[in-house]
Scaffold this active site. Structure first.
Site, mmCIF file in Angstrom:
data_model
loop_
_atom_site.group_PDB
_atom_site.id
_atom_site.type_symbol
_atom_site.label_atom_id
_atom_site.label_comp_id
_atom_site.label_asym_id
_atom_site.label_seq_id
_atom_site.Cartn_x
_atom_site.Cartn_y
_atom_site.Cartn_z
ATOM 1 N N SER A 109 -17.166 -20.763 32.857
ATOM 2 C CA SER A 109 -16.002 -19.899 32.375
ATOM 3 C C SER A 109 -16.626 -19.175 31.056
ATOM 4 O O SER A 109 -16.291 -18.131 30.747
ATOM 5 C CB SER A 109 -14.863 -20.794 31.928
ATOM 6 O OG SER A 109 -14.905 -21.572 30.926
ATOM 7 N N ASN A 110 -17.415 -19.710 30.093
ATOM 8 C CA ASN A 110 -18.129 -19.110 28.980
ATOM 9 C C ASN A 110 -18.757 -17.991 29.396
ATOM 10 O O ASN A 110 -18.828 -16.891 28.972
ATOM 11 C CB ASN A 110 -18.903 -20.166 28.419
ATOM 12 C CG ASN A 110 -17.919 -20.782 27.264
ATOM 13 O OD1 ASN A 110 -17.415 -20.251 26.242
ATOM 14 N ND2 ASN A 110 -17.521 -22.112 27.521
ATOM 15 N N ARG A 144 -40.008 -32.043 32.173
ATOM 16 C CA ARG A 144 -39.140 -30.929 31.537
ATOM 17 C C ARG A 144 -40.147 -29.753 31.531
ATOM 18 O O ARG A 144 -39.627 -28.760 31.878
ATOM 19 C CB ARG A 144 -38.843 -31.231 30.104
ATOM 20 C CG ARG A 144 -37.669 -32.271 30.151
ATOM 21 C CD ARG A 144 -37.280 -32.525 28.507
ATOM 22 N NE ARG A 144 -36.552 -33.475 28.279
ATOM 23 C CZ ARG A 144 -35.105 -33.665 28.797
ATOM 24 N NH1 ARG A 144 -34.562 -32.765 29.216
ATOM 25 N NH2 ARG A 144 -34.638 -35.010 28.598
ATOM 26 N N MET A 157 -26.675 -27.871 30.538
ATOM 27 C CA MET A 157 -26.661 -29.232 30.095
ATOM 28 C C MET A 157 -27.982 -30.069 30.184
ATOM 29 O O MET A 157 -28.212 -31.199 30.396
ATOM 30 C CB MET A 157 -25.557 -30.040 30.957
ATOM 31 C CG MET A 157 -24.236 -29.637 30.977
ATOM 32 S SD MET A 157 -23.605 -29.266 29.061
ATOM 33 C CE MET A 157 -23.082 -31.041 28.789
ATOM 34 N N ARG A 158 -29.059 -29.220 30.152
ATOM 35 C CA ARG A 158 -30.446 -29.799 30.002
ATOM 36 C C ARG A 158 -31.045 -29.425 28.726
ATOM 37 O O ARG A 158 -30.821 -28.144 27.888
ATOM 38 C CB ARG A 158 -31.390 -29.053 30.906
ATOM 39 C CG ARG A 158 -31.026 -29.037 32.542
ATOM 40 C CD ARG A 158 -30.720 -30.644 33.120
ATOM 41 N NE ARG A 158 -31.704 -31.292 32.982
ATOM 42 C CZ ARG A 158 -31.599 -32.833 33.301
ATOM 43 N NH1 ARG A 158 -30.530 -33.070 33.725
ATOM 44 N NH2 ARG A 158 -32.725 -33.259 33.141
ATOM 45 N N HIS A 168 -21.170 -24.988 21.652
ATOM 46 C CA HIS A 168 -21.249 -26.491 21.368
ATOM 47 C C HIS A 168 -19.727 -26.730 21.269
ATOM 48 O O HIS A 168 -19.163 -26.160 20.242
ATOM 49 C CB HIS A 168 -22.092 -27.307 20.580
ATOM 50 C CG HIS A 168 -21.932 -28.507 20.585
ATOM 51 N ND1 HIS A 168 -22.758 -29.224 21.670
ATOM 52 C CD2 HIS A 168 -21.467 -29.580 19.695
ATOM 53 C CE1 HIS A 168 -22.214 -30.750 21.467
ATOM 54 N NE2 HIS A 168 -21.608 -30.657 20.198
ATOM 55 N N ASP A 193 -28.631 -29.342 19.299
ATOM 56 C CA ASP A 193 -27.301 -29.014 18.569
ATOM 57 C C ASP A 193 -27.316 -28.696 17.134
ATOM 58 O O ASP A 193 -26.527 -29.143 16.420
ATOM 59 C CB ASP A 193 -26.075 -29.902 19.059
ATOM 60 C CG ASP A 193 -25.906 -29.951 20.428
ATOM 61 O OD1 ASP A 193 -26.172 -28.979 21.090
ATOM 62 O OD2 ASP A 193 -25.388 -31.055 20.963
HETATM 63 C C1 GAR Z 1 -18.059 -25.818 27.515
HETATM 64 O O1 GAR Z 1 -17.120 -26.474 26.961
HETATM 65 C C2 GAR Z 1 -19.098 -26.004 26.455
HETATM 66 O O2 GAR Z 1 -18.939 -25.865 25.073
HETATM 67 C C3 GAR Z 1 -19.858 -27.108 26.909
HETATM 68 O O3 GAR Z 1 -19.719 -27.254 28.340
HETATM 69 C C4 GAR Z 1 -18.695 -26.503 28.625
HETATM 70 C C5 GAR Z 1 -18.989 -25.627 29.826
HETATM 71 O O4 GAR Z 1 -17.940 -24.904 30.066
HETATM 72 N N1 GAR Z 1 -21.252 -27.304 26.470
HETATM 73 C C6 GAR Z 1 -21.684 -28.491 26.118
HETATM 74 O O5 GAR Z 1 -21.385 -29.405 25.936
HETATM 75 C C7 GAR Z 1 -23.205 -28.087 25.849
HETATM 76 N N2 GAR Z 1 -23.765 -29.372 25.262
HETATM 77 P P1 GAR Z 1 -18.296 -23.766 31.373
HETATM 78 O O6 GAR Z 1 -19.261 -23.896 31.976
HETATM 79 O O7 GAR Z 1 -16.861 -23.677 31.803
HETATM 80 O O8 GAR Z 1 -18.569 -22.539 30.264
#
Ligand code: GAR
Length: 195
Positions: A13-14, A65, A90-91, A109, A145
């Site tokens: 979504s972002n 990695r 998320m990696r 974040h 982060d």
């Molecule tokens: C978002 O809330 C983002 O901030 C978080 O994952 C979600 C992804 O949502 N990111 C983290 O936790 C990074 N460690 P999305 O796929 O709908 O954008």
């Protein structure tokens, strides 16, 4: 015009908010959406928006990695991005990968950093009794982060909130904050955005 590659792991979504913002007089355009999960929902969304996509499944690399990143780098380098945006990716990236994109990689974040790096940010904010929560866009450095903060948006924590309720409230602000930061950043302005 700046070229932007976006890395995702999930629904994206972002990524959609970023991609939709990059039109008209915006100084950047999306050139690639890449994922470590071949079935990430965001890949189909990107494709439907006409953005080239790539997927490199991290699982066959079994924790290697560097080998995973070598494969992930191929489509990224081919897209010749000026800016890399992590959007729910998320990696954890190696210092080597981060170093390649030093000063041109952003992350969003879901906490008010420096509070709550890592996972389960919303539950941790609730457990701490915080009266506000939010999200942060920062430049990516080798520490998780961490890195210079480029923008933050705040939301109240409300009575009866669950982590899911708080996450949903924060996500609305993520979709405002990340495009606002990217627009500034792509124009060469690193003044933090406060929402
Ligand atoms: C978002 O809330 C983002 O901030 C978080 O994952 C979600 C992804 O949502 N990111 C983290 O936790 C990074 N460690 P999305 O796929 O709908 O954008």
């Amino acid at each position: 015009m700046k070229r932007v590659a976006i890395l995702i792991s999930g629904g994206g979504s972002n990524m959609v908010a970023l991609a939709e913002s990059m039109t008209g007089d915006h100084p950047a355009r999306p050139v690639l959406v890449a994922s470590n999960d071949p079935v990430a929902g965001g890949l189909a969304k990107a494709a439907s928006m006409g953005i080239p996509t790539a997927a490199v499944d991290h699982r066959p690399f079994k924790g290697d990695r560097a080998a995973f990143e070598a494969e992930l780098l191929r489509p990224i380098l081919a897209a010749e991005p000026d800016i890399l945006c992590l959007a729910g990716f998320m990696r954890v990236l190696t210092p080597d990968f981060v170093g390649r994109f030093s000063g041109r990689m952003l992350n969003i974040h879901p906490s008010l950093l420096p509070k709550y790096p890592g996972l389960h940010t919303h539950q941790r904010a609730l457990d701490s009794g915080d009266s506000e929560a939010g999200c942060t866009v920062h430049e990516v450095t080798p520490a998780l982060d961490d890195g210079p903060i480029l923008g933050q948006a705040r939301v109240p924590v409300l009575p009866g909130d669950t982590a899911a309720m708080l996450a949903a409230r924060v996500l609305v602000q993520e979709h405002r904050l990340y495009p606002a930061v990217l627009r500034r950043y792509a124009a060469g302005d690193r003044t933090p955005v406060r929402l």
